[in-house]
Design a protein around this motif. Structure first.
Motif, PDB file in Angstrom:
ATOM      1  N   VAL A 170     -88.409 -33.040  52.776  1.00 21.21           N
ATOM      2  CA  VAL A 170     -88.016 -32.733  51.407  1.00 21.21           C
ATOM      3  C   VAL A 170     -87.081 -31.531  51.476  1.00 21.21           C
ATOM      4  CG1 VAL A 170     -88.786 -31.943  49.146  1.00 21.21           C
ATOM      5  CG2 VAL A 170     -90.121 -33.648  50.394  1.00 21.21           C
ATOM      6  N   ASP A 171     -85.895 -31.676  50.912  1.00 23.27           N
ATOM      7  CA  ASP A 171     -84.826 -30.696  51.081  1.00 23.27           C
ATOM      8  C   ASP A 171     -84.364 -30.230  49.706  1.00 23.27           C
ATOM      9  OD1 ASP A 171     -82.456 -29.376  51.581  1.00 23.27           O
ATOM     10  OD2 ASP A 171     -81.444 -31.061  52.521  1.00 23.27           O
ATOM     11  N   HIS A 172     -84.613 -28.953  49.387  1.00 18.60           N
ATOM     12  CA  HIS A 172     -84.159 -28.399  48.114  1.00 18.60           C
ATOM     13  C   HIS A 172     -82.729 -27.896  48.252  1.00 18.60           C
ATOM     14  CE1 HIS A 172     -83.899 -26.243  44.371  1.00 18.60           C
ATOM     15  NE2 HIS A 172     -83.556 -25.147  45.033  1.00 18.60           N
ATOM     16  N   VAL A 173     -81.868 -28.333  47.363  1.00 18.52           N
ATOM     17  CA  VAL A 173     -80.461 -27.913  47.367  1.00 18.52           C
ATOM     18  C   VAL A 173     -80.219 -27.041  46.136  1.00 18.52           C
ATOM     19  CG1 VAL A 173     -78.065 -28.675  47.398  1.00 18.52           C
ATOM     20  CG2 VAL A 173     -79.828 -30.056  48.515  1.00 18.52           C
ATOM     21  N   PRO A 174     -79.856 -25.791  46.320  1.00 23.80           N
ATOM     22  CA  PRO A 174     -79.688 -24.891  45.170  1.00 23.80           C
ATOM     23  C   PRO A 174     -78.472 -25.266  44.330  1.00 23.80           C
ATOM     24  CG  PRO A 174     -79.004 -23.805  47.186  1.00 23.80           C
ATOM     25  CD  PRO A 174     -79.619 -25.098  47.602  1.00 23.80           C
ATOM     26  N   GLU A 175     -78.485 -24.787  43.111  1.00 24.00           N
ATOM     27  CA  GLU A 175     -77.395 -25.043  42.181  1.00 24.00           C
ATOM     28  C   GLU A 175     -76.106 -24.363  42.639  1.00 24.00           C
ATOM     29  OE1 GLU A 175     -76.406 -24.269  37.414  1.00 24.00           O
ATOM     30  OE2 GLU A 175     -77.992 -23.145  38.455  1.00 24.00           O
ATOM     31  N   LYS A 176     -74.981 -25.048  42.390  1.00 23.13           N
ATOM     32  CA  LYS A 176     -73.666 -24.432  42.528  1.00 23.13           C
ATOM     33  C   LYS A 176     -73.067 -24.396  41.127  1.00 23.13           C
ATOM     34  CE  LYS A 176     -72.555 -25.738  47.274  1.00 23.13           C
ATOM     35  NZ  LYS A 176     -71.573 -26.441  48.141  1.00 23.13           N
ATOM     36  N   PRO A 177     -73.168 -23.277  40.432  1.00 19.24           N
ATOM     37  CA  PRO A 177     -72.722 -23.212  39.031  1.00 19.24           C
ATOM     38  C   PRO A 177     -71.298 -23.754  38.856  1.00 19.24           C
ATOM     39  CG  PRO A 177     -73.843 -21.191  39.646  1.00 19.24           C
ATOM     40  CD  PRO A 177     -73.678 -21.976  40.907  1.00 19.24           C
ATOM     41  N   GLY A 178     -71.164 -24.630  37.886  1.00 17.44           N
ATOM     42  CA  GLY A 178     -69.872 -25.224  37.611  1.00 17.44           C
ATOM     43  C   GLY A 178     -69.525 -26.404  38.482  1.00 17.44           C
ATOM     44  N   GLU A 179     -70.355 -26.688  39.531  1.00 18.03           N
ATOM     45  CA  GLU A 179     -70.073 -27.800  40.440  1.00 18.03           C
ATOM     46  C   GLU A 179     -71.231 -28.789  40.495  1.00 18.03           C
ATOM     47  OE1 GLU A 179     -68.438 -26.929  44.312  1.00 18.03           O
ATOM     48  OE2 GLU A 179     -67.953 -24.884  43.685  1.00 18.03           O
ATOM     49  N   LEU A 180     -72.409 -28.299  40.858  1.00 20.33           N
ATOM     50  CA  LEU A 180     -73.556 -29.178  41.074  1.00 20.33           C
ATOM     51  C   LEU A 180     -74.813 -28.574  40.474  1.00 20.33           C
ATOM     52  CD1 LEU A 180     -73.037 -30.061  44.846  1.00 20.33           C
ATOM     53  CD2 LEU A 180     -72.573 -31.569  42.908  1.00 20.33           C
ATOM     54  N   HIS A 181     -75.660 -29.430  39.891  1.00 20.14           N
ATOM     55  CA  HIS A 181     -76.998 -29.000  39.502  1.00 20.14           C
ATOM     56  C   HIS A 181     -77.851 -28.843  40.758  1.00 20.14           C
ATOM     57  CE1 HIS A 181     -76.344 -29.437  35.248  1.00 20.14           C
ATOM     58  NE2 HIS A 181     -76.020 -30.719  35.355  1.00 20.14           N
ATOM     59  N   ALA A 182     -78.914 -28.080  40.632  1.00 22.96           N
ATOM     60  CA  ALA A 182     -79.886 -28.023  41.715  1.00 22.96           C
ATOM     61  C   ALA A 182     -80.453 -29.419  41.947  1.00 22.96           C
ATOM     62  CB  ALA A 182     -81.009 -27.048  41.364  1.00 22.96           C
ATOM     63  N   GLY A 183     -80.887 -29.680  43.154  1.00 24.41           N
ATOM     64  CA  GLY A 183     -81.393 -31.015  43.441  1.00 24.41           C
ATOM     65  C   GLY A 183     -82.435 -31.004  44.533  1.00 24.41           C
ATOM     66  N   THR A 184     -83.084 -32.134  44.695  1.00 28.46           N
ATOM     67  CA  THR A 184     -84.065 -32.329  45.753  1.00 28.46           C
ATOM     68  C   THR A 184     -83.712 -33.599  46.501  1.00 28.46           C
ATOM     69  OG1 THR A 184     -85.778 -31.262  44.425  1.00 28.46           O
ATOM     70  CG2 THR A 184     -86.511 -32.565  46.307  1.00 28.46           C
ATOM     71  N   ASN A 185     -83.617 -33.510  47.819  1.00 29.22           N
ATOM     72  CA  ASN A 185     -83.343 -34.661  48.661  1.00 29.22           C
ATOM     73  C   ASN A 185     -84.616 -35.107  49.356  1.00 29.22           C
ATOM     74  OD1 ASN A 185     -80.533 -34.828  48.189  1.00 29.22           O
ATOM     75  ND2 ASN A 185     -80.177 -33.151  49.626  1.00 29.22           N
ATOM     76  N   ARG A 196     -66.264 -35.251  49.760  1.00 27.37           N
ATOM     77  CA  ARG A 196     -66.928 -33.999  49.404  1.00 27.37           C
ATOM     78  C   ARG A 196     -66.062 -32.770  49.641  1.00 27.37           C
ATOM     79  NH1 ARG A 196     -72.430 -33.862  48.879  1.00 27.37           N
ATOM     80  NH2 ARG A 196     -72.011 -31.737  48.233  1.00 27.37           N
ATOM     81  N   VAL A 197     -65.397 -32.730  50.794  1.00 28.47           N
ATOM     82  CA  VAL A 197     -64.614 -31.547  51.175  1.00 28.47           C
ATOM     83  C   VAL A 197     -63.360 -32.019  51.898  1.00 28.47           C
ATOM     84  CG1 VAL A 197     -66.571 -29.966  51.360  1.00 28.47           C
ATOM     85  CG2 VAL A 197     -65.963 -31.395  53.307  1.00 28.47           C
ATOM     86  N   PRO A 198     -62.344 -31.139  52.039  1.00 25.61           N
ATOM     87  CA  PRO A 198     -61.127 -31.543  52.734  1.00 25.61           C
ATOM     88  C   PRO A 198     -61.363 -32.063  54.148  1.00 25.61           C
ATOM     89  CG  PRO A 198     -60.788 -29.470  51.569  1.00 25.61           C
ATOM     90  CD  PRO A 198     -62.247 -29.782  51.475  1.00 25.61           C
TER      91      PRO A 198
END
Length: 206
Positions: A82-97, A38-40
């Motif tokens: 229930v965890d809402h994850v906001p969109e990161k434009p150009g990287e990830l769509h919004a999602g629900t965990n 996911r990240v360095p």
């Protein structure tokens, strides 16, 4: 559809990811994994991943635990967070965990598979979780433990199976951490009411 304002969100919903995660405990420890892809700097959190199209949450979680950690879930039960994850434009769509309590055999140990792309699976003491997880992952785990510790209406506190007691209260080192800056929102549920409403989240078929 003439404009965004006239869009029918029911018939034409926005793309959304569905994530599933597991709270797996053993005594006063819980299972955590790190995700170097996911990240360095690898980040630590609960095991799980993304559901496939039209895949039920408990089916996805059982599949991911098997594919990534060679673990067989014997039961996928209480919905804890229930965890809402906001969109990161150009990287990830919004999602629900969706985070569930998951049972595995007492003698099972996580084995990271090459295809799972995880760096490590580790049993971590509750008091040490804050040393590994940060930001939204830490808040997610904190809310899971709060929800898991809360007895449902008319029930007694959950004992730790075959160990004669409850899990130790969660205590994070240092000051109380603020809500993450990423905008993730987490909400603990009275999961036993939900489990009664969704009997399909019971024992996982062989």
């Amino acid at each position: 559809m003439s404009s965004e304002g006239a869009r029918n969100w029911f018939e034409d919903p926005p793309p959304r990811r569905k994530g599933v995660h597991a709270l797996i405990t053993r005594g006063t420890r819980l299972l955590m994994v790190n995700r170097p892809y996911r990240v360095p700097v690898p980040t630590w959190g609960l095991p799980g991943g993304s559901a496939a199209a039209n895949e039920l949450a408990w089916e996805a979680l059982s599949r991911l635990l098997s594919e990534r950690l060679t673990l067989k879930a014997t039961a996928v039960g209480d919905l804890l967070v229930v965890d809402h994850v906001p969109e990161k434009p150009g990287e990830l769509h919004a999602g629900t965990n969706y985070v569930y309590r998951v049972e595995i055999p007492d003698d099972a140990e996580p084995v990271v598979t090459e295809s799972g792309r995880l760096g490590e699976g580790r049993w971590v003491e509750r008091a040490a979780v804050g040393e590994l997880a940060v930001d939204h992952s830490l808040r997610r785990i904190e809310q899971c433990l709060i929800a898991d510790d809360r007895p449902g209406p008319g029930t007694t506190p959950r004992p730790t199976a075959a160990r004669g007691g409850r899990l130790a209260p969660v205590r994070w080192p240092g000051a109380v951490r603020p809500w993450p800056s990423t905008g993730n929102t987490l909400r603990p549920y009275d999961n036993r009411q939900l489990a009664r409403a969704e009997p399909a989240l019971g024992s996982v078929p062989p």
